[in-house]
Design an enzyme around this catalytic site. Structure first.
Site, mmCIF file in Angstrom:
data_model
loop_
_atom_site.group_PDB
_atom_site.id
_atom_site.type_symbol
_atom_site.label_atom_id
_atom_site.label_comp_id
_atom_site.label_asym_id
_atom_site.label_seq_id
_atom_site.Cartn_x
_atom_site.Cartn_y
_atom_site.Cartn_z
ATOM 1 N N LYS A 38 -19.444 28.617 -11.810
ATOM 2 C CA LYS A 38 -18.747 29.755 -12.404
ATOM 3 C C LYS A 38 -19.631 31.001 -12.321
ATOM 4 O O LYS A 38 -19.200 32.060 -11.925
ATOM 5 C CB LYS A 38 -18.385 29.427 -13.845
ATOM 6 C CG LYS A 38 -17.585 30.491 -14.533
ATOM 7 C CD LYS A 38 -17.199 30.058 -15.929
ATOM 8 C CE LYS A 38 -16.589 31.231 -16.677
ATOM 9 N NZ LYS A 38 -16.284 30.907 -18.054
ATOM 10 N N GLU A 81 -30.056 24.844 -10.547
ATOM 11 C CA GLU A 81 -29.911 23.551 -9.871
ATOM 12 C C GLU A 81 -28.923 23.652 -8.705
ATOM 13 O O GLU A 81 -29.173 23.170 -7.593
ATOM 14 C CB GLU A 81 -29.400 22.479 -10.851
ATOM 15 C CG GLU A 81 -30.339 22.169 -11.994
ATOM 16 C CD GLU A 81 -30.041 22.981 -13.247
ATOM 17 O OE1 GLU A 81 -29.716 24.181 -13.119
ATOM 18 O OE2 GLU A 81 -30.145 22.423 -14.339
ATOM 19 N N GLY A 139 -16.359 26.571 -18.362
ATOM 20 C CA GLY A 139 -16.775 25.585 -17.358
ATOM 21 C C GLY A 139 -16.307 24.183 -17.682
ATOM 22 O O GLY A 139 -15.784 23.459 -16.823
ATOM 23 N N ARG A 140 -16.449 23.766 -18.935
ATOM 24 C CA ARG A 140 -16.087 22.390 -19.295
ATOM 25 C C ARG A 140 -14.582 22.180 -19.420
ATOM 26 O O ARG A 140 -14.127 21.081 -19.727
ATOM 27 C CB ARG A 140 -16.820 21.972 -20.571
ATOM 28 C CG ARG A 140 -16.664 22.927 -21.742
ATOM 29 C CD ARG A 140 -17.660 22.642 -22.854
ATOM 30 N NE ARG A 140 -17.598 23.642 -23.909
ATOM 31 C CZ ARG A 140 -18.263 24.789 -23.909
ATOM 32 N NH1 ARG A 140 -19.028 25.101 -22.886
ATOM 33 N NH2 ARG A 140 -18.156 25.623 -24.928
ATOM 34 N N GLU A 152 -21.048 20.380 -26.194
ATOM 35 C CA GLU A 152 -21.306 21.768 -25.801
ATOM 36 C C GLU A 152 -20.318 22.702 -26.504
ATOM 37 O O GLU A 152 -20.643 23.844 -26.814
ATOM 38 C CB GLU A 152 -21.213 21.936 -24.271
ATOM 39 C CG GLU A 152 -21.792 23.249 -23.791
ATOM 40 C CD GLU A 152 -22.007 23.312 -22.276
ATOM 41 O OE1 GLU A 152 -23.066 22.892 -21.792
ATOM 42 O OE2 GLU A 152 -21.099 23.784 -21.578
ATOM 43 N N HIS A 186 -21.871 -6.301 -24.518
ATOM 44 C CA HIS A 186 -23.091 -7.099 -24.354
ATOM 45 C C HIS A 186 -24.332 -6.219 -24.464
ATOM 46 O O HIS A 186 -25.410 -6.618 -24.020
ATOM 47 C CB HIS A 186 -23.049 -7.834 -23.015
ATOM 48 C CG HIS A 186 -21.850 -8.734 -22.927
ATOM 49 N ND1 HIS A 186 -21.865 -10.035 -23.377
ATOM 50 C CD2 HIS A 186 -20.583 -8.501 -22.508
ATOM 51 C CE1 HIS A 186 -20.660 -10.570 -23.202
ATOM 52 N NE2 HIS A 186 -19.862 -9.655 -22.679
ATOM 53 N N LYS A 205 -33.332 27.187 -20.313
ATOM 54 C CA LYS A 205 -33.292 27.690 -18.930
ATOM 55 C C LYS A 205 -34.317 28.804 -18.763
ATOM 56 O O LYS A 205 -35.034 28.868 -17.764
ATOM 57 C CB LYS A 205 -31.900 28.248 -18.603
ATOM 58 C CG LYS A 205 -30.786 27.238 -18.558
ATOM 59 C CD LYS A 205 -29.518 27.922 -18.074
ATOM 60 C CE LYS A 205 -28.288 27.079 -18.321
ATOM 61 N NZ LYS A 205 -27.054 27.714 -17.924
HETATM 62 O O1 F6P Z 1 -25.854 25.063 -18.916
HETATM 63 C C1 F6P Z 1 -24.566 24.955 -19.380
HETATM 64 C C2 F6P Z 1 -23.553 25.483 -18.419
HETATM 65 O O2 F6P Z 1 -23.473 26.868 -18.509
HETATM 66 C C3 F6P Z 1 -22.211 24.830 -18.653
HETATM 67 O O3 F6P Z 1 -21.498 25.436 -19.656
HETATM 68 C C4 F6P Z 1 -21.589 24.924 -17.302
HETATM 69 O O4 F6P Z 1 -20.517 24.049 -17.158
HETATM 70 C C5 F6P Z 1 -22.771 24.568 -16.436
HETATM 71 O O5 F6P Z 1 -23.872 25.170 -17.075
HETATM 72 C C6 F6P Z 1 -22.671 25.049 -15.017
HETATM 73 O O6 F6P Z 1 -22.498 26.430 -14.961
HETATM 74 P P1 F6P Z 1 -21.990 27.137 -13.646
HETATM 75 O O7 F6P Z 1 -20.628 26.635 -13.339
HETATM 76 O O8 F6P Z 1 -22.003 28.606 -13.959
HETATM 77 O O9 F6P Z 1 -22.962 26.801 -12.544
#
Ligand code: F6P
Length: 528
Positions: free
Chosen positions: A204, A210, A265-266, A351, A382, A493
């Site tokens: 987003k 990452e 995002g979620r 979150e 288990h 971060k």
């Molecule tokens: O670190 C949390 C977050 O901002 C989430 O809310 C989001 O889904 C994820 O990182 C990834 O963010 P993006 O889609 O901006 O890479």
């Protein structure tokens, strides 16, 4: 909105909390032969049984009074109408608009209907061409593999859905790369023919470290391995709300699929974030997923509070977690197809609702979201079920079962479902008896919900996920918190950016706390 603690409807529940904790669930069944019917709700192949909760008629009325006092219905309507209910960021929250079928435009999110439709059409056109082999890789090979690079909401939803609907998958194989540790990336690259691979970079913000790191690695791999100048144009696609940044990565923003700031995002798998899903299962099945979610949206919007699945699940979660202090909740699906559900719900619930100030910035005083976790049954039985049956903490469980197995899948469905029902029965009944040693006694009276799906299809899966989304919304509405920001994830971060030079030996650690400095020193020594 007033503090929950001071609300008469909450205080009425608070005064009864010991009585509620001690309510015998088995006793409620003994007193009411129709309890199962009265406490279960059904919608389009999805049954929710809440009868194994310590809720008698008085508690039920008190919970409904709480929902009314907290204006859950009005808060829901404000969300559906596109009001800026994400107050800290001044944004509307319109993931429900992503699921409105073309003929239903106007039901929710009217203002965004055109851009939703336009983007969906682009997704369908592109996915259809790729799946049919008409839009190939740069050297003319049909696309057989997709690498979805994203993390959090840009990964967990598509990952959950594609595993759940694997029997419906008839498109390219989708590989997910989220972590920056290189393991998933190495695995994906080992399985993919570079000339037959499409890379979908989903972010987003298009700034998540990452995702950008993995995207750069894959770009280098494509450039190295595919003898064509236009390889990135043909084989890389961005999905983002930040089109400007797409250019920084060397991709053409005009080819990107957009998402919007009114989708968290979620909550985004229904948008272009779900493009990999569409590639895997096709536009028709993707449409059914949306239709199932829309069916749940309509139920949430239209069913009276007392017959509203998300409202009940949310109220029961608050009852157990906040009123009775049961701070962890387990989710146990009895199918490996839902193996990623607990990871998905961890982001969705924790979150969204792991907050200690309300929407007006005041301390909540009362606990909000605890820990949600889980694993599939029967393997979970288990592992951690011992603690569920005899541990000192009462952990409410959501059991999820599927009545009709997928054709062609082996296994013993009766064995599986007998185990599921037996576990919720055992949690409720416990085991008592004078002839038993103390070590064998199970206290029982432990609550659970059961969600039974007739079949695991795109439609019922969409409904199931939307059910949990709205349950999360209801919890937040009761707590008075904003479920749609996530400022807590920022600090780590920022600190990680600051620590990298020290880890690389390019900065000293004098200003750091002793633990972090000590860890960096040992890390550097071991790394050589
Ligand atoms: O670190 C949390 C977050 O901002 C989430 O809310 C989001 O889904 C994820 O990182 C990834 O963010 P993006 O889609 O901006 O890479």
């Amino acid at each position: 909105m007033s503090n929950l603690e001071t609300l008469p409807a909450w205080q009425a529940l608070w005064e009864r909390r010991e009585a509620i904790a001690e309510t015998s669930i088995s006793g409620l069944f003994a007193a009411d032969p129709d309890r199962f019917e009265r406490c279960s709700l059904e919608l389009d192949g999805l049954l929710l049984d809440t009868s194994k909760q310590p809720v008698d008629d008085t508690t039920r009325e008190a919970l409904l009074a709480l929902a009314q006092a907290r204006e859950v219905a009005q808060q829901r309507d404000a969300m559906l109408a596109g009001e800026p209910i994400n107050t800290s960021e001044g944004r509307a929250v319109l993931h429900t608009a992503l699921r409105v079928p073309p003929e239903g435009a106007g039901w929710a999110g009217r203002a965004v209907a055109d851009e939703v439709r336009h983007t969906r059409e682009r997704m369908i056109e592109l996915a259809t061409a790729i799946r049919a082999g008409q839009r190939t890789g740069a050297t003319g090979k049909p696309i057989r593999h997709v690498i979805n690079i994203g993390i959090g909401g840009s990964d967990l939803g598509p990952r959950l859905v594609l595993e759940a609907l694997a029997p419906d998958a008839d498109g390219p194989a989708v590989h997910f790369v989220a972590n920056v540790d290189g393991v998933e990336l190495a695995r994906a690259l080992a399985e993919c023919d570079p000339e037959a691979t499409l890379v979908v970079v989903v972010s987003k913000s298009f700034g998540t470290v990452e995702t950008m790191t993995n995207a750069h690695e894959v770009m280098a791999w494509l450039r190295r391995s595919v003898p064509a100048d236009d390889v990135l144009e043909r084989q890389m696609l961005a999905v983002t709300a930040n089109l400007e940044r797409v250019g920084e990565l060397g991709l053409d923003p005009a080819l990107a699929l957009p998402m919007w700031d009114w989708v968290g995002g979620r909550y985004s798998l229904w948008s272009a974030v779900g493009f990999s899903i569409m590639l895997g299962i096709g536009p028709t099945a993707f449409g059914e997923l949306l239709a199932g979610a829309h069916g749940m949206d309509r139920h949430f919007a239209e069913a009276p509070l007392e017959a509203n699945m998300p409202v009940w699940l949310g109220l029961l979660s608050v009852l157990n977690g906040t009123l009775l202090g049961r701070r962890s909740q387990a989710v146990v699906p009895y199918t490996e197809r839902l193996g990623h559900l607990s990871a998905y719900l961890q982001q969705l619930v924790m979150e969204s609702n792991g907050k200690s100030v309300d929407a007006e910035g005041q301390p909540t005083h009362l606990p909000t979201a605890g820990v949600i976790w889980g694993q599939t049954g029967t393997p979970g039985q288990h592992a951690f079920f011992q603690a569920l049956h005899q541990g000192t903490d009462v952990v409410p469980v959501d059991f999820i079962g599927v009545a009709r197995p997928v054709a062609g899948e082996r296994g013993d469905p009766l064995e599986l479902t007998a185990n599921l029902f037996a576990q919720s029965q055992a949690l409720m009944q416990g085991r008592q008896g004078e002839h038993l040693s103390v070590a064998r006694l199970c206290p029982g009276n432990r609550p659970s919900n059961t969600l039974l799906l007739e079949l695991l299809t795109p439609y019922t899966l969409g409904a199931l996920i939307a059910l949990y989304e709205h349950r999360t919304f209801v919890e937040a509405a009761i707590w008075g918190i904003n479920a749609f920001d996530q400022f807590g994830v920022e600090l780590g971060k920022v600190l990680a950016v600051d620590l990298k030079p020290a880890l690389a030996g390019a900065a000293d650690t004098d200003a750091l706390d002793g633990s972090t400095a000590g860890l960096i020193s040992r890390y550097r020594a071991w790394r050589g």
